[in-house]
Design a protein around this motif. Structure first.
Motif, short mmCIF file in Angstrom:
data_model
loop_
_atom_site.label_atom_id
_atom_site.label_comp_id
_atom_site.label_asym_id
_atom_site.label_seq_id
_atom_site.Cartn_x
_atom_site.Cartn_y
_atom_site.Cartn_z
N LEU A 1 0.84 -1.20 0.00
CA LEU A 1 0.00 0.00 0.00
C LEU A 1 0.88 1.25 0.00
O LEU A 1 1.76 1.40 0.85
CB LEU A 1 -0.91 0.00 1.23
CG LEU A 1 -1.85 1.18 1.39
CD1 LEU A 1 -2.86 1.25 0.25
CD2 LEU A 1 -2.59 1.09 2.74
N TYR A 2 0.63 2.14 -0.96
CA TYR A 2 1.42 3.36 -1.10
C TYR A 2 0.48 4.57 -1.24
O TYR A 2 -0.60 4.46 -1.85
CB TYR A 2 2.32 3.29 -2.34
CG TYR A 2 3.39 2.23 -2.27
CD1 TYR A 2 4.71 2.56 -2.01
CD2 TYR A 2 3.07 0.89 -2.46
CE1 TYR A 2 5.69 1.59 -1.95
CE2 TYR A 2 4.05 -0.09 -2.41
CZ TYR A 2 5.36 0.26 -2.15
OH TYR A 2 6.33 -0.71 -2.09
N THR A 3 0.91 5.69 -0.68
CA THR A 3 0.14 6.92 -0.82
C THR A 3 1.08 8.07 -1.16
O THR A 3 2.29 8.01 -0.93
CB THR A 3 -0.63 7.27 0.47
OG1 THR A 3 0.31 7.49 1.53
CG2 THR A 3 -1.60 6.16 0.86
N TYR A 4 0.49 9.12 -1.70
CA TYR A 4 1.23 10.36 -1.94
C TYR A 4 0.24 11.50 -1.81
O TYR A 4 -0.74 11.57 -2.57
CB TYR A 4 1.87 10.37 -3.33
CG TYR A 4 2.64 11.65 -3.62
CD1 TYR A 4 3.98 11.76 -3.26
CD2 TYR A 4 2.01 12.73 -4.24
CE1 TYR A 4 4.69 12.93 -3.52
CE2 TYR A 4 2.72 13.90 -4.50
CZ TYR A 4 4.06 14.00 -4.14
OH TYR A 4 4.75 15.15 -4.39
N THR A 5 0.49 12.37 -0.85
CA THR A 5 -0.35 13.56 -0.68
C THR A 5 0.49 14.77 -1.04
O THR A 5 1.52 15.04 -0.42
CB THR A 5 -0.86 13.68 0.76
OG1 THR A 5 -1.67 12.54 1.07
CG2 THR A 5 -1.67 14.95 0.94
N GLY A 6 0.04 15.50 -2.06
CA GLY A 6 0.82 16.66 -2.48
C GLY A 6 0.14 17.39 -3.61
O GLY A 6 -1.00 17.10 -3.99
N PHE A 7 0.85 18.34 -4.17
CA PHE A 7 0.30 19.20 -5.21
C PHE A 7 0.42 18.55 -6.58
O PHE A 7 1.45 17.96 -6.93
CB PHE A 7 1.05 20.54 -5.22
CG PHE A 7 0.52 21.51 -6.23
CD1 PHE A 7 -0.69 22.17 -6.03
CD2 PHE A 7 1.23 21.77 -7.40
CE1 PHE A 7 -1.19 23.07 -6.96
CE2 PHE A 7 0.74 22.67 -8.34
CZ PHE A 7 -0.47 23.32 -8.12
N PHE A 8 -0.66 18.63 -7.35
CA PHE A 8 -0.68 18.20 -8.75
C PHE A 8 -1.18 19.37 -9.59
O PHE A 8 -2.06 20.12 -9.16
CB PHE A 8 -1.61 17.00 -8.97
CG PHE A 8 -1.12 15.72 -8.37
CD1 PHE A 8 -0.43 14.79 -9.14
CD2 PHE A 8 -1.35 15.43 -7.03
CE1 PHE A 8 0.01 13.59 -8.59
CE2 PHE A 8 -0.92 14.23 -6.47
CZ PHE A 8 -0.23 13.33 -7.24
N THR A 9 -0.61 19.55 -10.78
CA THR A 9 -1.03 20.66 -11.64
C THR A 9 -1.79 20.14 -12.86
O THR A 9 -1.50 19.06 -13.38
CB THR A 9 0.19 21.47 -12.11
OG1 THR A 9 -0.26 22.54 -12.95
CG2 THR A 9 1.16 20.61 -12.90
N LYS A 10 -2.75 20.94 -13.30
CA LYS A 10 -3.48 20.64 -14.53
C LYS A 10 -2.79 21.26 -15.73
O LYS A 10 -3.13 20.98 -16.87
CB LYS A 10 -4.92 21.15 -14.42
CG LYS A 10 -5.81 20.75 -15.60
CD LYS A 10 -5.90 19.24 -15.78
CE LYS A 10 -6.86 18.87 -16.92
NZ LYS A 10 -6.82 17.43 -17.21
N GLY A 11 -1.79 22.11 -15.48
CA GLY A 11 -1.01 22.70 -16.56
C GLY A 11 -1.87 23.51 -17.50
O GLY A 11 -2.60 24.42 -17.10
N GLY A 12 -1.83 23.18 -18.81
CA GLY A 12 -2.58 23.91 -19.82
C GLY A 12 -4.07 23.66 -19.79
O GLY A 12 -4.82 24.34 -20.49
N GLY A 13 -4.51 22.67 -19.01
CA GLY A 13 -5.95 22.43 -18.88
C GLY A 13 -6.55 21.51 -19.90
O GLY A 13 -7.76 21.26 -19.89
#
Length: 378
Positions: free
Chosen positions: A192-204
């Motif tokens: 089991l792995y998790t990652y909590t952080g910022f993700f960008t949509k970039g150009g959309g």
């Protein structure tokens, strides 16, 4: 001529009847194998074994036993099974052989099996062994031998897998060796792995905000994503995972986010499922510095703050000795957890144990307290 022909027909008829009469008789012989009596696994001549990492290919231990008898001539299967307890709660098959009454494990094989069985490195622990005898390709009629035990001191065996983010929704973009952030491994469930952080949509666009998971930095395979191929990989909040080459030959599709923001990505390699949910950062402290300190360090070492996600901190390489660690903040607080290699740190928590010397890559999230320490040479 007619009489001769009739005689030939009569003879053929008699022979045919004899043939059918014979062929109708059931002369099939049934072979029945019976459970073998338990074989005897011999005691070892040496019962204290200290494993040496400098000679991994050398023989470490040889197991000997008598031949099993299933009541019929057949090739018997023998499996050397090891465990850290006499009840064999977590049995490990160290090796299997066919038709022979001995098996030798190399130093590396015994070390790996000891680690898989749960023995701690660099200290002597009791390892239990028995032989499971079976017959046929389906390992039928299994029978356990007696149990013997011996003391083993393994060297360290890093049994964990590490996974890394890649994609234009992450700080690494679509580069497979760009300080790609690792996922944080659960200390109790290694799948089991998790990652909590910022993700960008970039150009959309449809192809923006996308990412996959890599097993090795610098290599595109193995990689993980979703079953749908690229181009048909709609952005979903949860679903099944797929991997090349684990589940298929072609590359899997991409995970993705619909908007800039903080998310918790969870992936479970036991259930082959993932989820991606928004994470609320309201009330989160904005720290300006983090320092790794403790007896495992020669001197305190500063973390680098991610410019992509200010709640993510990392040290690309630091030499650690057996000892303990804490994470100190600019606010005067210290954070730590109680499990080695990965876990969740809390403010004022126990010290993070370092059990083996190596150069480590260290990552810490001040949002969740997740930390992971990845050895670089083990």
């Amino acid at each position: 001529m007619k009489k001769i022909l009739k005689n030939k027909i009569l003879v053929l008829t008699i022979l045919s009847l004899g043939f059918f009469s014979t062929s109708c008789e059931d002369d099939t012989e049934t072979f029945t194998a019976t459970p073998a009596d338990p074989i005897t696994l011999s005691e070892l001549p040496i019962t204290i074994i200290e494993l040496d990492a400098s000679n991994p290919g050398n023989p470490a231990v040889t197991f000997n036993w008598n031949e099993a008898d299933f009541g019929q001539p057949a090739s018997e299967n023998y499996s050397v099974v090891l465990s850290s307890d006499e009840a064999f709660t977590n049995p490990i098959i160290a090796t299997s052989v066919v038709g022979t009454t001995s098996a030798t494990l190399s130093v590396n094989e015994l070390n790996s099996s000891s680690g898989a069985a749960g023995l701690a490195p660099f200290e002597f622990s009791t390892l239990y062994a028995r032989i499971v005898t079976s017959i046929g390709t389906q390992n039928g009629i299994p029978v356990n031998s007696n149990t013997i035990n011996f003391e083993v001191q393994p060297y360290f065996n890093y049994v964990f897998e590490d996974f890394y983010l890649v994609g234009n929704g992450t700080s690494a973009n679509w580069e497979n060796n760009n300080n790609n952030p690792p996922l944080f491994r659960d200390a109790e469930n290694n799948n089991l792995y998790t990652y909590t952080g910022f993700f960008t949509k970039g150009g959309g666009g449809t192809d923006d905000g996308r990412f996959k998971i890599l097993e090795v930095r610098g290599q595109w395979q193995p990689q993980w994503g979703i079953p749908a191929p690229e181009g048909s990989d709609a952005i979903e909040a949860s679903g099944e995972i797929a991997g090349n080459p684990e589940t298929q030959d072609n590359d899997p599709g991409r995970f993705g986010v619909l908007a800039d923001g903080f998310y918790t990505f969870t992936i479970n390699f036991s259930s082959d499922l993932y989820s991606l949910t928004p994470y609320n950062t309201a009330g989160a402290t904005d720290f300006t510095s983090m320092t790794l300190q403790g007896t495992a360090l020669g001197s305190d070492t500063a973390f680098t703050q991610s410019s992509f996600d200010t709640h993510l901190w990392y040290i690309t390489s630091v030499n650690l000795q057996p000892g303990d660690l804490q994470i100190a903040t600019n606010a005067g607080t210290t954070w730590a957890g109680s499990t080695s290699f990965s876990g969740v740190a809390t403010e004022g928590g126990e010290s993070i144990p370092v059990i083996v010397q190596d150069d480590y890559e260290v990552w810490f999230s001040d949002l969740t307290g997740d930390y992971i320490m990845i050895p670089l040479n083990l």
